[in-house]
Enzyme design. Structure first.
Site, PDB file in Angstrom:
ATOM      1  N   SER A 125       0.828  -1.204   0.000  1.00 25.79           N
ATOM      2  CA  SER A 125       0.000   0.000   0.000  1.00 25.79           C
ATOM      3  C   SER A 125       0.855   1.243   0.000  1.00 25.79           C
ATOM      4  O   SER A 125       2.016   1.225   0.409  1.00 25.79           O
ATOM      5  CB  SER A 125      -0.892   0.005   1.232  1.00 25.79           C
ATOM      6  OG  SER A 125      -0.062   0.156   2.374  1.00 25.79           O
ATOM      7  N   LYS A 126       0.223   2.305  -0.461  1.00 28.13           N
ATOM      8  CA  LYS A 126       0.874   3.612  -0.514  1.00 28.13           C
ATOM      9  C   LYS A 126       1.360   4.037   0.862  1.00 28.13           C
ATOM     10  O   LYS A 126       2.349   4.733   0.976  1.00 28.13           O
ATOM     11  CB  LYS A 126      -0.166   4.637  -0.964  1.00 28.13           C
ATOM     12  CG  LYS A 126      -0.070   5.028  -2.417  1.00 28.13           C
ATOM     13  CD  LYS A 126      -0.959   6.226  -2.645  1.00 28.13           C
ATOM     14  CE  LYS A 126      -1.457   6.212  -4.066  1.00 28.13           C
ATOM     15  NZ  LYS A 126      -2.562   7.084  -4.306  1.00 28.13           N
ATOM     16  N   ARG A 127       0.599   3.620   1.881  1.00 34.77           N
ATOM     17  CA  ARG A 127       0.930   4.077   3.229  1.00 34.77           C
ATOM     18  C   ARG A 127       2.323   3.631   3.655  1.00 34.77           C
ATOM     19  O   ARG A 127       2.971   4.296   4.445  1.00 34.77           O
ATOM     20  CB  ARG A 127      -0.112   3.585   4.238  1.00 34.77           C
ATOM     21  CG  ARG A 127      -1.113   4.663   4.586  1.00 34.77           C
ATOM     22  CD  ARG A 127      -2.267   4.098   5.365  1.00 34.77           C
ATOM     23  NE  ARG A 127      -3.081   3.243   4.518  1.00 34.77           N
ATOM     24  CZ  ARG A 127      -3.377   1.980   4.787  1.00 34.77           C
ATOM     25  NH1 ARG A 127      -2.926   1.409   5.871  1.00 34.77           N
ATOM     26  NH2 ARG A 127      -4.129   1.280   3.971  1.00 34.77           N
TER      27      ARG A 127
END
Ligand code: GLU
Length: 487
Positions: free
Chosen positions: A256-258
């Site tokens: 994920s981008k996170r």
């Protein structure tokens, strides 16, 4: 009959950037096509108007081009099966949806959003495993349908799934996959805006474009039974499926981008070489013989096989990417690195025009083993481009003693006498000076390194001195004596 030479496709829905997972799909398709003398097709799946992003397709194509995955058919180059942009093929999808309606394999649905929501809530109350359409509109008579259509009541077209039996298919990576038809929803095929859904457009295009192998991410596995039903209902030959493992963060959650960058462009902008990105991405779910890790694209083409793709999720390990980047830099000729370094210098305070290629190549070679990125030449060893202005305080505290200036003056006097300043002579002269002064060589080596570079670490000192040249070395030592005395 589908052709013997593979025809594979990368079919992204452009979101504005190329996701690393998308690149992995593109790469595996590309490798499979190249290895088997097939065709790699780019198809843009842009039928979701809500997700339209201006310039997204162009950006995606540019990134694919930068990384070197050229497609044989697709937007802007075309081919015999175009257009390759789904929003330019809308009339095709409509025609095939009508064909399914005629066969009784699809039907008009006029249910309102409100009814569907109530249905969902009801089904949730009944604790059904998933919300599913209840075939309500299948009961409509031909006349009712005609009337509704004439009245232009908003509607969709749904797949009429026969809920009995199973959908079974063999996936190259996941082996035999089975889905109970009772779990397959009457999927919307044409939305109320007249656009097809992904499922319909994807299957029609794979068929019309004569795709032999559908190689895509595991997140599409649950869509595959709907696709299989569509092939069956149309009476079309099915392609072979291969669902690639998920990409995971180091903590095994879905990438994920996170937890880091997911856009290929971000890695490019951070200075990763395309060779390293390709190599790294190739290893996300596949491994070659003997656990070899360093691959150039042509080697990947030779070695790649879908049978060797793993089932288990692949962890995105940035340290490995960094290592591969340094390995790919080392693998380049100094001349190639010079070109990259000059490009990098455009954005730095150092201008490559101020240094000869001969000089820069020496810098490149001495630092090659120590860098991860091309920009490290500038950040790790700025002293090759300018005199140090500051000196590492911890090194001064540890290595710069009260008699250091005197020792250095002696060394300067001896260096001045040297005619040829090569590393051997620099070393012998330093050692002789230490002997003359009756001190250990360390008492000269560390202060000299600090004086010429401003820091306490780096490549071999005598090599640095040789590259900088006699005058520069002497000037820098003198400057350090002055500045460190004052501080
Ligand atoms: N348009 C889908 C995507 O965005 C394609 C999935 C497939 O390859 O079938 O990835």
């Amino acid at each position: 009959m589908l052709s013997e030479k593979p025809r594979v496709r990368f079919a992204p829905s452009p979101t504005g950037y190329l996701h690393v997972g998308g690149l992995r799909t593109a790469l595996y398709n590309y490798l499979y096509a190249k290895k088997n003398d097939g065709k790699f097709i780019l198809r843009i799946e842009d039928t979701d108007k809500n997700r339209y992003v201006e310039g997204a397709m162009e950006n995606l194509i540019e990134t694919l081009k930068w990384i070197g995955l050229d497609y044989n058919e697709g937007p802007f180059i075309n081919g015999n099966f175009g257009p390759y942009i789904q929003s330019q093929r809308l009339n095709i999808y409509r025609k095939y949806a009508d064909e399914l309606i005629e066969k009784g394999k699809a039907y008009h649905c006029f249910c309102t959003a409100e009814r569907l929501e109530n249905l969902r809530v009801e089904q949730k109350k009944l604790k059904l495993p998933q919300a599913m359409y209840d075939k309500h509109c299948l009961k409509l008579t031909q006349d009712e349908i005609k009337e509704n259509l004439e009245k232009q009541i908003p509607h969709v077209i749904r797949l009429n799934v026969d809920k009995k039996g199973k959908v079974v298919f063999d996936d190259i990576i996941r082996d035999r996959v089975e889905f109970d038809c009772s779990t397959i929803d009457d999927q919307v095929l044409i939305k109320s805006d007249g656009y097809p859904t992904y499922h319909l457009a994807n299957v029609i295009d794979d068929h019309l474009m004569k795709i032999t192998h559908v190689i895509r991410g595991e997140e599409w596995l649950s869509s595959t039974p709907k696709h299989i039903l569509l092939y069956d209902y149309f009476g079309w030959e099915k392609p072979i499926f291969a669902h690639l493992p998920l990409l995971l963060n180091p903590d095994k959650s879905k990438l994920s981008k996170r937890q880091g960058d997911v856009a290929v462009e971000d890695y490019r902008d951070k200075g990763y070489l395309k060779e390293a990105i390709i190599n790294f991405i190739a290893l996300l779910g596949w491994s070659g013989k003997d656990n070899k890790e360093f691959f150039m694209l042509d080697e990947l083409i030779k070695e790649f096989s879908l049978e060797k793709v793993h089932k288990a999720g692949a962890v995105f390990n940035i340290e490995k990417l960094n290592w591969l980047n340094s390995e790919h830099i080392k693998n380049k000729s100094s001349e190639d690195i010079l070109t990259l370094l000059k490009k990098e210098m455009i954005n730095s305070k150092f201008k490559s025009e101020n240094y000869s290629d001969f000089y820069l190549i020496k810098v490149i070679e001495i630092m090659k083993e120590r860098i991860t990125f091309i920009k490290d030449y500038i950040t790790l060893s700025p002293y090759f481009f300018e005199k140090p202005e500051d000196y590492d305080k911890s090194v001064i505290d540890k290595r710069w003693e009260s008699d250091t200036p005197e020792h250095l003056h002696k060394l300067i006097a001896n260096y001045v006498k040297l005619e040829h300043l090569n590393k051997e002579q620099l070393e012998i002269t330093l050692k002789n000076t230490a002997e003359e002064l009756e001190i250990g060589t360390g008492k000269l080596i560390h202060p000299v390194r600090l004086a010429v570079s401003g820091i306490g670490v780096g490549p071999g000192l005598y090599e640095i001195l040789e590259i900088l040249g006699k005058d520069e070395v002497i000037t820098r030592i003198k400057k350090a004596i002055e500045k460190i005395k004052q501080s």
